[in-house]
Design a protein around this motif. Sequence first.
Motif, PDB file in Angstrom:
ATOM      1  N   TYR A 236      29.691 -13.596  24.975  1.00 45.19           N
ATOM      2  CA  TYR A 236      29.772 -13.251  26.123  1.00 45.19           C
ATOM      3  C   TYR A 236      28.216 -12.892  26.524  1.00 45.19           C
ATOM      4  O   TYR A 236      27.779 -12.379  25.739  1.00 45.19           O
ATOM      5  N   LEU A 237      28.156 -13.342  27.890  1.00 47.66           N
ATOM      6  CA  LEU A 237      26.428 -12.684  28.553  1.00 47.66           C
ATOM      7  C   LEU A 237      27.693 -11.604  30.098  1.00 47.66           C
ATOM      8  O   LEU A 237      28.189 -12.854  30.655  1.00 47.66           O
ATOM      9  N   GLN A 238      27.046 -10.307  30.335  1.00 53.37           N
ATOM     10  CA  GLN A 238      27.366 -10.266  31.142  1.00 53.37           C
ATOM     11  C   GLN A 238      26.689 -10.116  31.673  1.00 53.37           C
ATOM     12  O   GLN A 238      25.760  -8.476  31.240  1.00 53.37           O
ATOM     13  N   SER A 239      25.894 -10.137  33.311  1.00 53.82           N
ATOM     14  CA  SER A 239      24.842  -8.747  33.826  1.00 53.82           C
ATOM     15  C   SER A 239      25.272  -8.994  34.963  1.00 53.82           C
ATOM     16  O   SER A 239      26.292  -9.650  35.907  1.00 53.82           O
ATOM     17  N   HIS A 240      23.818  -8.800  36.264  1.00 58.39           N
ATOM     18  CA  HIS A 240      24.421  -8.420  37.381  1.00 58.39           C
ATOM     19  C   HIS A 240      23.014  -8.937  37.718  1.00 58.39           C
ATOM     20  O   HIS A 240      22.007  -8.828  37.808  1.00 58.39           O
ATOM     21  N   VAL A 241      23.977 -10.098  39.141  1.00 59.42           N
ATOM     22  CA  VAL A 241      22.783 -10.706  40.053  1.00 59.42           C
ATOM     23  C   VAL A 241      22.843 -10.916  41.804  1.00 59.42           C
ATOM     24  O   VAL A 241      23.602 -10.868  42.312  1.00 59.42           O
ATOM     25  N   ALA A 242      22.001 -10.528  42.254  1.00 63.91           N
ATOM     26  CA  ALA A 242      21.845 -10.775  43.996  1.00 63.91           C
ATOM     27  C   ALA A 242      22.831 -10.032  44.288  1.00 63.91           C
ATOM     28  O   ALA A 242      23.848 -10.486  45.325  1.00 63.91           O
TER      29      ALA A 242
END
Length: 444
Positions: A236-242
């Motif tokens: 998986y990949l998780q992050s934050h955006v906008a």
Amino acid sequence: MSIVPSPLDNDSCDIAIRASFLHFRGDPDLDGDAPEYLEDGLMILKQGRIQMLVEAEDWIDLLPDGSALYDYHGRLVMPGFVDCHTHYPQSEMIASHGLQLLDWLEKYTFPTEARFAERDHADRIAAFFCEQMLKNGTTTSAVFATVHPQSVDAIFTRALDLDLCLVAGKLMMDRNAPEPLRDTPESAYRDSSELISRWHLKGRGYYAVSPRFAACSSEAQLEICGQLLEEHPDLYLQSHVAENRDEVTWVAELFPDSRSYLDVYDRFGLLGPRAIYGHCIHLDETDRARLGASGAAIAFCPTSNLFLGSGLFSLADAEEHGIRVGLASDVGAGTSFGMLQTMAEAYKVCQLAGQQLSPLKAFYLATLGAARALYLDHRIGNFEVGKEADLVVLDLDATELLQCRMENAASLEERLFALMMLGDDRCIQATHVMGKRQHSRTLP
Ligand SMILES: [Zn+2]
């Protein structure tokens, strides 16, 4: 001709649960699949998996000797809630007053996360976090740890003890953070690789490459993220955006060659199935089209977005582009571990955006919809035969106010709406993980 049920035996049943049951077979708005509701149902489980969901009166006398029967008569059983984005290390700093995202990170988040250099502290908060999940009926979470590898060990160890389904990973942050919380591209690669081999696909655990957000990672570190995904294609990949306007402006300054904030991640190969992006508020049409085409998912974090004054997520715009969306608590900017409160705030965010969130859709977004967002719907999210029996037992009469309101509710939808608007952890009578009861409410 009616079918005569054949007797069950211990090879087909070790646990049975009697209650009302509700689960989704598709998106109630988009797929046209009506949810399945049984007023008096019986769920037959074997080794933590669903064997049958049937009318209780036809089958209750056929249970084999030696099977455990949980009788939740008058209660509503739904699939365990799925939280698509949260930060377990921020449990202690929930409800910190007065700031928007970037200042809130500086003042509250970084000092709180620094304490996770101590494994004992990480273990203690990991145990607290998992207990809060279960008390709120949540059986799967996608979780950020801190930059410290031992913080990842702590949460996976606790989740494994409880057999919880967990997506988690080590934060990556090599700039724009206090020195003790910074890693480097090299150390992030080394630590993440070790954690992947230790935890990915162990028990019900999945590893997520977890850059905090583009402003805290150098280009070299974002490249490392892409490299890890290439080396392990099922991660998986998780992050934050906008999330916040100042954040969007800052990222544009840091990455002047990128078309947009989302495009920064895209350039490093970080969009695709099993990529989960929190917030996605300040996107444009090109970004949304790209998200939809890539298969990446949005974690809709309404309590957090209102608390930090970040803005209003548009569910309708996401759906127009076929983007997978799941609900998320985003503790500690989120103000509740509970998906009921999260649904209530999602409803209000949609109201402010001129959109209507139906109660069925809200519960879908916290169960099957969220499982689809995490690409886990082959294992969890509804009560199809063979799926893992994670479930929440809901008490719709848990408070005097709910009792009063329920007496005046004519339909299932009306009752669900009152539950999500007025309910909290007092409504969670029990939580089962892989069939086993891991939480049972004790009344005062
Ligand atoms: Zn977050």
